[in-house]
Design an enzyme around this catalytic site. Structure first.
Site, PDB file in Angstrom:
ATOM      1  N   GLU A  60       0.811  -1.222   0.000  1.00  0.00           N
ATOM      2  CA  GLU A  60       0.000   0.000   0.000  1.00  0.00           C
ATOM      3  C   GLU A  60       0.842   1.270   0.000  1.00  0.00           C
ATOM      4  O   GLU A  60       0.549   2.227  -0.719  1.00  0.00           O
ATOM      5  CB  GLU A  60      -0.952   0.018   1.202  1.00  0.00           C
ATOM      6  CG  GLU A  60      -2.207  -0.836   1.036  1.00  0.00           C
ATOM      7  CD  GLU A  60      -1.964  -2.328   1.180  1.00  0.00           C
ATOM      8  OE1 GLU A  60      -0.840  -2.726   1.536  1.00  0.00           O
ATOM      9  OE2 GLU A  60      -2.915  -3.101   0.930  1.00  0.00           O
ATOM     10  N   HIS A 129     -10.811  -5.180  10.630  1.00  0.00           N
ATOM     11  CA  HIS A 129     -11.437  -4.989   9.320  1.00  0.00           C
ATOM     12  C   HIS A 129     -12.754  -4.244   9.406  1.00  0.00           C
ATOM     13  O   HIS A 129     -13.550  -4.285   8.483  1.00  0.00           O
ATOM     14  CB  HIS A 129     -11.688  -6.343   8.645  1.00  0.00           C
ATOM     15  CG  HIS A 129     -10.467  -6.968   8.077  1.00  0.00           C
ATOM     16  ND1 HIS A 129      -9.493  -7.524   8.858  1.00  0.00           N
ATOM     17  CD2 HIS A 129     -10.055  -7.123   6.796  1.00  0.00           C
ATOM     18  CE1 HIS A 129      -8.527  -8.011   8.090  1.00  0.00           C
ATOM     19  NE2 HIS A 129      -8.840  -7.772   6.826  1.00  0.00           N
TER      20      HIS A 129
END
Ligand SMILES: Cc1ncc(C[n+]2csc(CCOP(=O)(O)OP(=O)(O)O)c2C)c(N)n1
Lengths: 324, 328
Positions: A60, A129
């Site tokens: 990322e 998450h």
């Protein structure tokens, strides 16, 4: 009008913009061959090829940096984070590079980049998450922060974000991808910074965005039966912020509740609460209230998750209390 | 000192130009250090003194349409790119005439026209930005090459590994130049690098590599040129480690007590400026001529100082400007 899902609306916006401007590319994990982890980029690889729909390794920070560097020299990247939870690995590039490039270079490097992907809480995904991060990014000047709640808004706002010359944090609601709504067939855009009254009412103003709009709407239906008339302001973007829309509504209803998926401490609702109390204090019949996620990481257990998240019932209870 | 004597008049004048640039950097920074010590420059001030041959040699291998990405130690790279010392000194003073209009300071020199893509303050973060600029060159089918400077300390951060891996899998036209001055602030390389030779890390990415000493400016240029040409041919990135030394502390606030006087003196004997001067003299340039050059440069730096000092501060209205790009 066509009925589209939220995900299809986003897909249509990207496809149309990429057809028009060859400088736009889409990059992220699984956006190409896999057709998108949430299938938002379905079919785009076939249409645009590997040069413009680019699969990345899991890195990322690296591919966010690729996006920022390429935007410095005129490309218009759309960088997809599989979910915003993983954007934290790239937050250095987003905040230290993208948000500040134009400022620290004295206006030499505009930053036409969109960071987008799935955000929000729920679905029993547990602590790592299941998080709403818009407050984090809205904290930072130089970024624009967009959080659409409907397919129609998702389409119009994504197009504006792609055309904007500033770094845009475009947070899609993971829970809403399959939700359907009317989307005009004709092309349109929605300017960033323009909220919308999603429901008219006279007794109380609910200020909200993204998935939390659904809690607000449900609560409004419950309360309607009790004779309480709720107005719902959907901000749609947090930066820029449609302050006047909030104030005009509060002047009419004299009460406000902010409903959001994120945590309460230093959350964006605190900012809205401050703005209301500073700017339309004399119209208020009650302190501004907030309905947020509980101040804890997300539990996996179904009952605890339910308890942690904001809900229509919590919104309705808060409002009943305020009107007592 | 093994010296390579410039053989012909062309290599003499080339070396003379490199010498001019290196002296310009050194005198610029000496003036900056002075201004810092009397409070005219704020913030951090990371000096490049001792490393001049790396920036000058590397940037000499580029064309004007190639790109340069730098760190917070960016003065030398900017001057080697040919940026005028006036707006650079003015930037250090925080003036409206600065290269980033006073918004950047020492660590954030930017010049879009010169393809000088900034000094960046987060260690290693700019390595993937450089890959991104190279990505754009490839995307647009332009033949520009990007070079990216960083220290050996930066080679330990994730962004380095992610940037190199992405550049390698996509064969991006970028040259990563690790200026190994053997210290990351107070941390010597032996306490930070599992493998001392940073360039070896290129193997992990199946990338071309090179390792050179950074005191001989023409040698740096020649080696970087090979990598730049490789990148321009579409054959992918190179990791070059250039061994060098900073004569000052990490920044102006660092007395550099973590290293010995002997070590510093040993490196000062390999001062790239002394070396170039010696070679020029062997090549037939008279010492008086070089003294004259130095005096001319000192005058230029004095002017830059004067320019910076007398320039206005940015207007207060600039505070809110540039947060967002102006609408076209
Ligand atoms: C991510 C990050 N961590 C720490 C710092 C503080 N810091 C600035 S420079 C530096 C040392 C870097 O050394 P090196 O990369 O070898 O470059 P040099 O200064 O030697 O040129 C440190 C720790 C920073 N700016 N960014």
């Amino acid at each position: 009008m066509a009925i589209l899902t939220y995900r299809e609306a986003l897909n249509r916006a990207m496809v149309e913009e990429m057809e028009k401007d060859p400088l736009i590319y889409l990059m992220g994990e699984e956006v190409g061959h896999y057709q998108g982890a949430y299938k938002v980029s379905q079919g785009m690889l076939d249409k645009f090829g590997e040069e413009r729909v680019i699969d990345t390794p899991i890195s990322e920070n690296g591919f966010a940096g690729i996006g920022v560097g390429s935007a410095m020299v005129g490309l218009r990247p759309i960088i997809e984070f599989m979910t915003w939870n993983f954007s934290l690995v790239a937050i250095d590039q987003i905040i230290n590079s993208a948000a500040k490039m134009n400022y620290m270079s004295g206006g030499q490097f505009p930053m036409p980049i969109v960071f987008r992907g799935a955000g929000g809480a729920g679905g029993r995904l547990a602590a790592q998450h299941s998080q709403a991060f818009e407050s984090w990014y809205a904290h930072c000047p130089g970024l624009k922060v967009v959080c659409p709640a409907t397919p129609k808004d998702a389409y119009g706002l994504l197009k504006s974000s792609i055309r904007d010359n500033n770094p845009t944090i475009f947070i899609e609601s993971e829970v809403l991808y399959g939700s359907k709504g009317e989307v005009p067939e004709q092309e349109y855009t929605i300017p960033l910074g323009l909220g919308e009254i999603k429901r008219k009412g006279t007794d109380i103003t609910l200020v909200t965005w993204s998935r939390a709009l659904s809690f607000a709407e449900e609560a409004a239906i419950i309360l309607e039966k009790e004779g309480i008339s709720v107005e719902i302001v959907d901000l749609r973007s947090l930066r820029p912020l449609d302050e006047n829309l909030i104030y005009e509504s509060v002047k009419k209803t004299n009460r406000a509740v902010v409903v959001e998926e994120g945590w309460p401490v230093a959350g964006f609702g605190a900012q809205i609460s401050h703005l209301i109390q500073k700017n339309v204090f004399s119209y208020l019949d009650h302190p501004v209230e907030r309905v947020t996620q509980m101040d804890v990481p997300m539990s996996y257990a179904a009952n605890l998750e339910r308890m942690s998240l904001p809900s229509a019932n919590r919104v309705a209870d808060t409002i009943r209390e305020m009107l007592r | 000192m093994v010296s390579s004597i410039p053989k012909d008049s062309q290599s003499v004048s080339e070396l003379q130009e490199f010498y001019r640039q290196m002296v310009l950097i050194r005198k610029f920074e000496e003036a900056a250090a002075k201004a810092y010590s009397v409070g005219k420059i704020g913030g951090f001030l990371h000096l490049y003194i001792g490393q001049e041959a790396v920036g000058v040699g590397s940037i000499a291998a580029l064309t004007p349409h190639d790109y340069i990405v730098s760190t917070y130690r960016d003065h030398g790279h900017a001057l080697a790119r040919g940026l005028h010392p006036n707006p650079l000194m003015a930037e250090l003073f925080g003036k409206a005439t600065g290269i980033s209009k006073g918004n950047g300071g020492s660590m954030h020199f930017f010049d879009k026209n010169a393809h000088f893509m900034g000094g960046h303050g987060i260690v290693g973060g700019h390595i993937s930005l450089a890959a991104g600029i190279a990505f754009a060159s490839k995307y647009k089918k332009e033949d520009s090459v990007t070079i990216c400077f960083f220290g050996e300390g930066a080679a330990n951060i994730g962004s380095f590994h992610e940037g190199l891996n992405l550049a390698a899998i996509w064969k991006l036209p970028v040259v990563f130049i690790c200026e190994n001055n053997h210290y990351a602030m107070g941390t010597p390389e032996y306490r930070a690098l599992a493998v001392k030779d940073v360039s070896i890390r290129a193997h992990a990415y199946d990338m071309a590599r090179d390792h050179i000493e950074g005191d001989e400016v023409r040698k740096v240029r020649d080696h970087v040129k090979v990598a730049v040409e490789r990148a321009r041919r579409g054959e992918g990135p190179t990791l070059i480690e250039v061994s060098t030394y900073r004569f000052r502390g990490h920044s102006m606030s660092d007395p550099a007590k973590y290293r010995t006087k002997e070590e510093l003196e040993a490196y000062k004997k390999k001062d790239p400026l002394m070396r170039a001067r010696h070679e020029l003299e062997l090549g037939g340039i008279k010492p008086e001529e070089l003294d004259k050059l130095e005096i001319e440069i000192q005058t230029q730096i004095d002017e830059a100082y004067q320019f910076a000092e007398t320039s206005p501060e940015p207007p207060l209205s600039q505070l809110h400007k540039y947060v967002y790009a102006e609408d076209k």
